[in-house]
Structures are given as structure tokens and as C-alpha cells.
Design a protein around this motif. Structure first.
Motif, PDB file in Angstrom:
ATOM      1  N   THR A  11       0.864  -1.183   0.000  1.00 19.67           N
ATOM      2  CA  THR A  11       0.000   0.000   0.000  1.00 19.67           C
ATOM      3  C   THR A  11       0.896   1.226   0.000  1.00 19.67           C
ATOM      4  O   THR A  11       1.763   1.374   0.857  1.00 19.67           O
ATOM      5  CB  THR A  11      -0.917   0.023   1.236  1.00 19.67           C
ATOM      6  OG1 THR A  11      -1.717  -1.169   1.237  1.00 19.67           O
ATOM      7  CG2 THR A  11      -1.832   1.230   1.216  1.00 19.67           C
ATOM      8  N   ARG A  13       1.000   5.450  -0.018  1.00 18.35           N
ATOM      9  CA  ARG A  13       0.132   6.535   0.454  1.00 18.35           C
ATOM     10  C   ARG A  13       0.708   7.924   0.153  1.00 18.35           C
ATOM     11  O   ARG A  13       1.914   8.110   0.117  1.00 18.35           O
ATOM     12  CB  ARG A  13      -0.086   6.419   1.957  1.00 18.35           C
ATOM     13  CG  ARG A  13      -0.861   5.207   2.362  1.00 18.35           C
ATOM     14  CD  ARG A  13      -1.106   5.214   3.876  1.00 18.35           C
ATOM     15  NE  ARG A  13      -1.888   4.076   4.280  1.00 18.35           N
ATOM     16  CZ  ARG A  13      -3.222   4.041   4.285  1.00 18.35           C
ATOM     17  NH1 ARG A  13      -3.909   5.099   3.932  1.00 18.35           N
ATOM     18  NH2 ARG A  13      -3.852   2.960   4.659  1.00 18.35           N
ATOM     19  N   ASP A  14      -0.210   8.837  -0.005  1.00 19.77           N
ATOM     20  CA  ASP A  14       0.095  10.264  -0.067  1.00 19.77           C
ATOM     21  C   ASP A  14      -1.053  10.951   0.659  1.00 19.77           C
ATOM     22  O   ASP A  14      -2.088  11.238   0.061  1.00 19.77           O
ATOM     23  CB  ASP A  14       0.206  10.745  -1.512  1.00 19.77           C
ATOM     24  CG  ASP A  14       0.482  12.241  -1.614  1.00 19.77           C
ATOM     25  OD1 ASP A  14       0.545  12.924  -0.567  1.00 19.77           O
ATOM     26  OD2 ASP A  14       0.627  12.737  -2.742  1.00 19.77           O
ATOM     27  N   LYS A  18      -4.402   6.688  -1.576  1.00 20.37           N
ATOM     28  CA  LYS A  18      -3.596   5.475  -1.520  1.00 20.37           C
ATOM     29  C   LYS A  18      -3.752   4.635  -2.780  1.00 20.37           C
ATOM     30  O   LYS A  18      -4.803   4.651  -3.429  1.00 20.37           O
ATOM     31  CB  LYS A  18      -3.900   4.649  -0.277  1.00 20.37           C
ATOM     32  CG  LYS A  18      -5.256   4.029  -0.203  1.00 20.37           C
ATOM     33  CD  LYS A  18      -5.417   3.259   1.113  1.00 20.37           C
ATOM     34  CE  LYS A  18      -6.831   2.738   1.249  1.00 20.37           C
ATOM     35  NZ  LYS A  18      -7.021   2.011   2.498  1.00 20.37           N
ATOM     36  N   THR A  20      -3.334   0.707  -3.595  1.00 21.75           N
ATOM     37  CA  THR A  20      -3.197  -0.608  -2.984  1.00 21.75           C
ATOM     38  C   THR A  20      -2.917  -1.618  -4.081  1.00 21.75           C
ATOM     39  O   THR A  20      -3.655  -1.686  -5.073  1.00 21.75           O
ATOM     40  CB  THR A  20      -4.471  -0.999  -2.220  1.00 21.75           C
ATOM     41  OG1 THR A  20      -4.793   0.045  -1.290  1.00 21.75           O
ATOM     42  CG2 THR A  20      -4.291  -2.304  -1.468  1.00 21.75           C
ATOM     43  N   ARG A  39      -9.312   7.270  -2.036  1.00 20.90           N
ATOM     44  CA  ARG A  39      -9.114   8.330  -1.053  1.00 20.90           C
ATOM     45  C   ARG A  39      -9.839   7.903   0.214  1.00 20.90           C
ATOM     46  O   ARG A  39     -10.992   7.470   0.168  1.00 20.90           O
ATOM     47  CB  ARG A  39      -9.683   9.654  -1.551  1.00 20.90           C
ATOM     48  CG  ARG A  39      -9.560  10.794  -0.538  1.00 20.90           C
ATOM     49  CD  ARG A  39     -10.041  12.132  -1.095  1.00 20.90           C
ATOM     50  NE  ARG A  39     -11.326  12.075  -1.755  1.00 20.90           N
ATOM     51  CZ  ARG A  39     -12.514  12.151  -1.151  1.00 20.90           C
ATOM     52  NH1 ARG A  39     -12.580  12.251   0.170  1.00 20.90           N
ATOM     53  NH2 ARG A  39     -13.626  12.111  -1.844  1.00 20.90           N
ATOM     54  N   SER A  40      -9.187   8.005   1.353  1.00 20.93           N
ATOM     55  CA  SER A  40      -9.798   7.668   2.637  1.00 20.93           C
ATOM     56  C   SER A  40     -10.445   8.909   3.239  1.00 20.93           C
ATOM     57  O   SER A  40      -9.966  10.029   3.046  1.00 20.93           O
ATOM     58  CB  SER A  40      -8.742   7.133   3.605  1.00 20.93           C
ATOM     59  OG  SER A  40      -8.153   5.964   3.094  1.00 20.93           O
ATOM     60  N   ASP A  50     -13.231   4.237   2.316  1.00 19.95           N
ATOM     61  CA  ASP A  50     -12.487   4.549   1.103  1.00 19.95           C
ATOM     62  C   ASP A  50     -13.469   4.861  -0.007  1.00 19.95           C
ATOM     63  O   ASP A  50     -14.557   4.284  -0.071  1.00 19.95           O
ATOM     64  CB  ASP A  50     -11.611   3.365   0.660  1.00 19.95           C
ATOM     65  CG  ASP A  50     -10.404   3.169   1.552  1.00 19.95           C
ATOM     66  OD1 ASP A  50      -9.962   4.144   2.180  1.00 19.95           O
ATOM     67  OD2 ASP A  50      -9.900   2.032   1.612  1.00 19.95           O
TER      68      ASP A  50
END
Length: 91
Positions: A11, A13-14, A18, A20, A39-40, A50
């Protein structure tokens, strides 16, 4: 009956964004990779979710994550015997 869960291969992330990477083996024992870009966010109750809905301002960041995911899958394929360079492109 035991339910097995498919854990992500990686995974990336930024912030809330994310990428995955999922690894799945086919009947021939070859690994195929797929990527989800999300996007979370938290809802009103504070629960995490998400979504794949992205704003205009997030597009360049998700593109950079997609590039990193592409590179990570390429590295994973490099470690496999008889890996084809375009193996992950058709799915």
C-alpha cells in the motif's frame, strides 16, 4: 468453513490518497497484480471509509501514486521467473 482474506501486496500513500497493490496467483502459478486507487475519509461518526471519487486537486497526486505502483509491480515481476514485461497490462 474458514474464510481467507487477501492481504495487499503493498500500500502506497500520499496523505488520504492510496494505491493498494493486490497479488493473485493464477492456475499456472503466475502472479497477476491489480491496483486500486482510493481516497480515505471519515464519516460523521468518525468511521473510516475509502472512495474512488477524486477531486480535480487530487488528480496529479493520484497520478504520482499510480506511477509508484507501476514501478513497484515492475520490481515484483522482475523477481519472478519468466516474467513478461507486459504481463500485468491485460486484465
Amino acid at each position: 468453513m474458514t474464510k481467507s482474506t487477501n492481504q495487499p501486496h503493498a500500500t502506497l500513500r500520499d496523505g488520504a490518497l492510496k494505491a493498494t497493490i493486490w497479488a493473485n496467483s493464477n492456475d499456472e502459478g503466475r502472479t497477476r497484480f491489480s491496483i486500486t486507487l482510493t481516497r480515505s475519509y471519515t464519516d460523521a461518526e468518525g468511521k473510516w471509509h475509502d472512495t474512488n471519487y477524486l477531486s480535480r486537486n487530487e488528480l496529479l497526486r493520484i497520478a504520482r501514486l499510480a506511477q509508484k505502483a507501476y514501478d513497484a509491480v515492475g520490481e515484483a515481476y522482475a523477481g519472478e521467473p519468466a516474467a513478461d514485461a507486459d504481463q500485468g497490462d491485460s486484465q
